[in-house]
Scaffold this motif. Structure first.
Motif, short mmCIF file in Angstrom:
data_model
loop_
_atom_site.label_atom_id
_atom_site.label_comp_id
_atom_site.label_asym_id
_atom_site.label_seq_id
_atom_site.Cartn_x
_atom_site.Cartn_y
_atom_site.Cartn_z
N GLY B 89 30.56 71.80 40.17
CA GLY B 89 31.41 71.46 39.03
C GLY B 89 31.67 69.97 38.95
N LEU B 90 31.87 69.34 40.10
CA LEU B 90 32.14 67.91 40.10
C LEU B 90 30.90 67.12 39.69
N ILE B 91 29.73 67.59 40.10
CA ILE B 91 28.51 66.86 39.73
C ILE B 91 28.37 66.82 38.22
N VAL B 92 28.61 67.95 37.57
CA VAL B 92 28.51 67.97 36.10
C VAL B 92 29.49 66.96 35.51
N ALA B 93 30.73 67.01 35.95
CA ALA B 93 31.75 66.15 35.36
C ALA B 93 31.47 64.68 35.64
N PHE B 94 31.19 64.36 36.89
CA PHE B 94 31.03 62.95 37.25
C PHE B 94 29.79 62.35 36.60
N ARG B 95 28.72 63.12 36.53
CA ARG B 95 27.52 62.58 35.88
C ARG B 95 27.76 62.33 34.42
N ALA B 96 28.66 63.09 33.83
CA ALA B 96 28.98 62.87 32.42
C ALA B 96 30.11 61.86 32.29
N GLY B 97 30.48 61.24 33.39
CA GLY B 97 31.49 60.18 33.33
C GLY B 97 32.90 60.70 33.12
N MET B 98 33.13 61.95 33.47
CA MET B 98 34.49 62.48 33.28
C MET B 98 35.06 62.90 34.62
N TRP B 99 36.26 62.42 34.87
CA TRP B 99 36.84 62.59 36.19
C TRP B 99 37.73 63.81 36.21
N ASN B 100 37.10 64.95 36.41
CA ASN B 100 37.88 66.16 36.52
C ASN B 100 38.46 66.24 37.92
N LEU B 101 39.69 65.79 38.06
CA LEU B 101 40.34 65.84 39.37
C LEU B 101 41.27 67.04 39.45
N GLY B 102 41.10 67.95 38.51
CA GLY B 102 41.99 69.11 38.49
C GLY B 102 41.38 70.33 39.15
N GLY B 103 40.39 70.10 40.01
CA GLY B 103 39.68 71.20 40.64
C GLY B 103 40.59 72.17 41.37
N ASP B 104 41.61 71.68 42.02
CA ASP B 104 42.45 72.58 42.82
C ASP B 104 43.22 73.57 41.96
N GLY B 105 43.77 73.09 40.88
CA GLY B 105 44.49 73.99 39.98
C GLY B 105 43.55 75.04 39.42
N GLN B 106 42.37 74.57 38.99
CA GLN B 106 41.39 75.49 38.41
C GLN B 106 40.92 76.50 39.47
N PHE B 107 40.72 76.00 40.69
CA PHE B 107 40.30 76.85 41.80
C PHE B 107 41.33 77.94 42.04
N LEU B 108 42.61 77.55 42.14
CA LEU B 108 43.65 78.52 42.48
C LEU B 108 43.84 79.55 41.38
N LEU B 109 43.81 79.08 40.14
CA LEU B 109 43.97 80.05 39.05
C LEU B 109 42.80 81.03 39.05
N GLY B 110 41.60 80.52 39.32
CA GLY B 110 40.45 81.41 39.44
C GLY B 110 40.66 82.39 40.57
#
Ligand SMILES: Nc1ncnc2c1ncn2[C@@H]1O[C@H](COP(=O)(O)OP(=O)(O)OP(=O)(O)O)[C@@H](O)[C@H]1O
Ligand SMILES: [Mg+2]
Lengths: 522, 365
Positions: B89-110
């Protein structure tokens, strides 16, 4: 032509290059070049696209280090290790591609580079800037954000920045490419005054007339080697035409009399033809530091070239972007082949045959870190035959890219080279090749030949003429009046976001356009 | 700090993969990556010495538990499953220049939605469809959670670093609330969701305790890598990341792509949560937050957003985290020392980049 001579300010070199060689992967950009730069002289550096001019000044300004040879400053061998070091040595450079920070204001950009512990001295700056701009005859919006300025205005800021620093050696890499003829003349006069004060200037241009008019000494590069030099004594002895033909011979090896003086087009456009592009009452809201567009209307018929003349920053960029769909219009309509395209996105407009060649080749025209091959097809991502079911067909891409490289004579070590590593003119060729690809109906060219050398300028102009001859409509935006006069059927003059007049390109067009540009009726 | 230096790093990485990556370049890269890691281990060793712990013993325990003991290596490989999804997930975001630092919230809700849905679904559906549904629900919930930062960034240009971080705080709290109030298992005294019976979880690989989620994670990251490097969609995302103005100029629908990036990135984070629950944990306890999302970021940077390299670094990270937990227990070092170690690696890496650059310059001068 030149006024002062080197003898008055003594002929010691400020900076000298001795046998400087610079290699890049797959290419020798400079091949044991000797150059002497003297106070009181405008040293003109000429050469084709990719000849190695920018690389040479990159080394003078500390961006790059030579692989072999040495640089002498005041006669002492001095490695110039960084741009900061170059500035400390009194070498100020205006680079070919803008180096300003777009998110800062002009004033902040000018103040950059001072010691970090000191407060920036803005009042001092303002008086200094006022002095310089008044002598240059330009106005600079100190408090505008750089991203709001047109490239031409940014170029002026760059020139200003180099001058604020009190350099002993001023290097200008294609700094006239976005100025109007009048601006160029003013810059030439200023350079003359500066060298009379004992500065040294290195001036790079592709316009041979400028070289002949402003220079004291000329060096010509070809494929990285220095192939000739005209020292001041000879320079003064020759007339403009002789100088130009000597240069042309050095650069291209063949004799041509005034190569730029091409004949005016003799196309016949059917007056009753339905216009391909119809623009009516097009308006764009102004921002604080950039003009909008006020109610612009024009038609372009198939086969016609309409020119837009004017000083850069008067709404040309806004016009091009509004037509291409990159900027929202507040009013008015744009019709392509009779159908309104106002609601269409950039991509959809392109699919319908509207092409826009931007003048900002590194800012938006290309992705600098991507290979040359991909940059050719940046506007076709996903389209067959380069992508099939969304999957990249590398062989297909490379094959077509190789064809374009050949056809447009793009000098690149390989198709995989990141496009930003090419010389300025060669990047421009990539853009031209991309926008002239098949399927076009209306093409907007924003300074299409900016940065191209003479041969490529002529070739590109011919290509644009051929485009029109195929029945396309062409909008040609340029600050270069000569270019408009040899290319266009009609020329509209833009000032402050409004078209102040349109003239047919007949014999007296030059004076009438000139009158319109300074605010008189044609 | 690592964030500042990252975009340039990604830019060089991009042309390294597309350009002519000669053998010497690769060797140099390898040296520039492994050298700093070794240096960081030495520096961290001194820190351990300073707090009175024998660094050799610490590293010994880390390796013993994380790599060399049969049980430990199985735990390490199991831990990789959610980390690989997050990294993808981070590779997709970072390569597109978007800093999705909300992984933990998304992870926990999942994780929470997977934990809530899986035990119910296995009662009404056959095992496989039930698990697949549960994966999908987790993914969709995480995607929806990313919608706020995505829309704000796409249409208002609001910086996503701040919004995703804020959403991660909200997401962690919401996940907790859901566990305690909504999905709480009435049969237990500690607040936690119902437990997915072991036989209904993802099968283990062969005779080991390694979850088959590992294979899903590997597949996810390889697919992401191929999509990013070989397809038109991936190229569009990379254009947006490398030069957003060029993307507009080229006629790409940047807002739509932005939303897609967030959805994919968050969806993969949601799947990471699901794979951890359905494969390993079986339930979510209240206040459970392993903070994998933040831990994976350095691994992705070190890998320069290359999927295959990321597999290697995620493996290292797993070894460190499994081994580090054990070594910490045995030597009385705080559990978070692995984070200290990772951050030292990053700092040394940045310094090495800088020195390498200066060296290249001065060698020519
Ligand atoms: N950083 C770089 N990496 C690789 N190659 C480079 C780099 N900079 C320049 N080159 C190559 O060196 C050659 C000379 O380029 P340079 O920019 O000096 O040309 P130029 O004379 O300024 O041309 P132009 O008139 O088009 O600006 C070109 O072939 C270019 O591709
Ligand atoms: Mg150049």
């Amino acid at each position: 032509m030149s006024g002062s001579s080197s003898s008055s300010v003594a002929g010691r070199d400020i900076v000298a290059l001795e046998g400087v060689t610079k290699r890049f992967p797959g290419i020798v950009a400079n091949d044991s070049v000797d150059l002497s730069i003297r106070p009181g002289e405008v040293h003109v550096l000429l050469g084709e696209n990719g000849a190695g001019k920018s690389t040479l000044i990159g080394m003078l300004s500390g961006l790059q280090q030579p692989d072999e040879g040495r640089i002498l400053v005041d006669g002492k061998p001095t490695p110039i290790t960084s741009p900061r070091h170059a500035l400390a040595l009194g070498i100020g450079t205006v680079f070919q591609h803008m180096m300003l920070v777009p998110t800062l204001t002009v004033a902040e950009n000018l103040l950059l580079g001072g010691p970090w512990w000191q407060r920036p001295r803005s009042e001092e700056l303002e008086t200094r800037v006022a002095e310089i701009t008044s002598s240059l005859g330009i106005t600079v919006k100190l408090h505008a954000k750089v991203s709001e300025l047109s490239l031409g205005e940014q170029q002026q800021v760059e020139i200003l920045r180099a001058m604020v620093r009190n350099s002993r050696l001023l290097i200008l890499d294609e700094s006239t490419s976005m100025l109007t003829p009048k601006g160029i003349e003013e810059l030439g006069a200023l350079m003359r005054r500066l060298v009379e004060q004992g500065l040294a200037i290195v001036f790079i241009t592709h316009k041979l007339k400028e070289a002949a008019a402003f220079g004291d000494r000329i060096s010509v590069l070809k494929l990285g080697r220095k192939v000739g030099e005209i020292p001041p004594e000879r320079f003064r002895a020759l007339g403009e035409q002789e100088i130009i033909s000597e240069i042309v011979e050095l650069m291209f090896g063949k004799q041509k009399d005034d190569p730029e003086a091409a004949q005016r087009p003799t196309r016949t456009i059917r007056a009753d033809a339905v216009p391909l592009l119809q623009v009516a009452d097009l308006s764009v809201a102004p921002t604080e530091n950039a003009p909008g567009l006020s109610s612009i209307s024009f038609d372009i018929r198939p086969g016609e070239i309409l020119g837009i003349a004017g000083i850069d920053g008067n709404g040309q960029k806004q016009l091009a972007e509004a037509l291409a769909g990159q900027r929202a219009a507040t009013r008015g309509s744009v019709r392509l082949e009779g159908t309104a395209i106002d609601a269409l996105s950039v991509g959809e407009r392109r699919k319908r045959g509207l092409r826009y060649l931007t003048d900002d080749r590194l800012g938006e025209g290309t992705v600098g870190t991507f290979p040359v091959s991909i940059n050719f097809f940046l506007k076709q991502v996903g389209a067959a035959p380069f992508w099939r079911s969304g999957v990249e067909q590398r062989a297909e891409i490379d094959r077509h890219a190789a064809e374009l490289v050949r056809e447009y004579d793009v000098r690149t070590p390989s198709l995989k080279t990141p496009v930003a590593r090419l010389s300025g003119g060669n990047i421009q060729k990539v853009l031209l090749a991309r926008e002239l690809a098949e399927g076009a109906k209306v093409v907007i060219f924003n300074k299409p030949t900016y940065g191209l050398d003479l041969a490529n300028t002529l070739a590109s102009r011919q290509r644009i003429r051929d485009t029109a001859a195929r029945g396309l409509a062409v909008l040609l935006i340029s600050t270069d009046l000569e270019e408009l006069l040899v290319m266009c059927d009609r020329v509209a003059v833009i000032a402050n976001g409004a078209v102040v007049g349109t003239v047919e390109n007949t014999d007296d067009a030059r004076t009438r356009i000139g009158r319109l540009m300074i605010g008189l009726a044609a | 700090m690592s964030i500042d230096s990252a975009p340039t790093a990604s830019a060089t990485a991009l042309d390294a993969t597309s350009g002519a990556a000669t053998r010497r370049d690769i060797l140099h890269r390898l040296l520039m990556t492994l050298g700093p890691i070794l240096a960081a281990l030495v520096i961290a060793g001194f820190i351990l010495l300073a707090v009175g712990v024998d660094p050799l013993a610490y590293y010994g325990y880390v390796l013993e538990k994380g790599l060399f003991s049969p049980l430990g290596i199985q735990q390490t490989l199991t831990r990789m499953a959610p980390l690989l999804f997050l990294a993808a997930g981070l590779i997709v975001a970072f390569r597109a220049g978007m800093w999705n630092l909300g992984g933990d919230g998304q992870f926990l809700l999942g994780a929470v939605t997977a934990a809530a849905s899986a035990p119910m679904l296995v009662e009404i559906l056959p095992a496989w469809p039930a698990l697949i549904c549960s994966f999908l629900i987790a993914m969709v919930v995480a995607m929806i959670w990313s919608l706020v930062p995505a829309l704000l960034r796409a249409y208002q240009g609001v910086n996503e670093i701040i919004t995703t971080l804020m959403m991660t705080f909200l997401g962690t709290s919401l996940a907790n609330v859901l566990v305690k109030l909504v999905f709480r298992d009435p049969a237990t005294t500690v607040p936690q969701t119902r437990t997915l019976p072991v036989e209904d979880r993802l099968p283990r690989l062969f005779d080991t305790t390694v979850t088959s989620g590992l294979l899903l994670g590997l597949a996810a990251i390889v697919i992401v890598h191929l999509v990013m490097t070989r397809t038109a969609f991936g190229l569009k995302l990379r254009i947006v990341g490398a030069n957003p103005r060029a993307a507009v100029h080229a006629g790409l629908g940047v807002p739509g792509l932005t939303i897609a990036v967030f959805a994919i990135s968050a969806g993969l984070a949601g799947l990471a949560g699901a794979v951890d629950i359905i494969g390993v944990q079986g339930n979510v306890r209240a206040d459970w937050n392993p903070a994998y999302g933040l831990a994976v970021i350095p691994a992705v940077f070190l890998a320069r957003m290359n999927g295959f390299a990321a597999i290697g670094f995620v493996f290292l990270l797993s070894v460190l985290s499994i081994g580090g937990e054990s070594a910490a227990r045995r030597l009385g070092v705080p559990n978070h020392f692995t984070l200290v170690l990772v951050s030292i690696v990053l700092i040394v890496l940045a310094l090495a980049e800088y020195i390498d650059h200066r060296y290249n310059q001065s060698r020519k001068a």
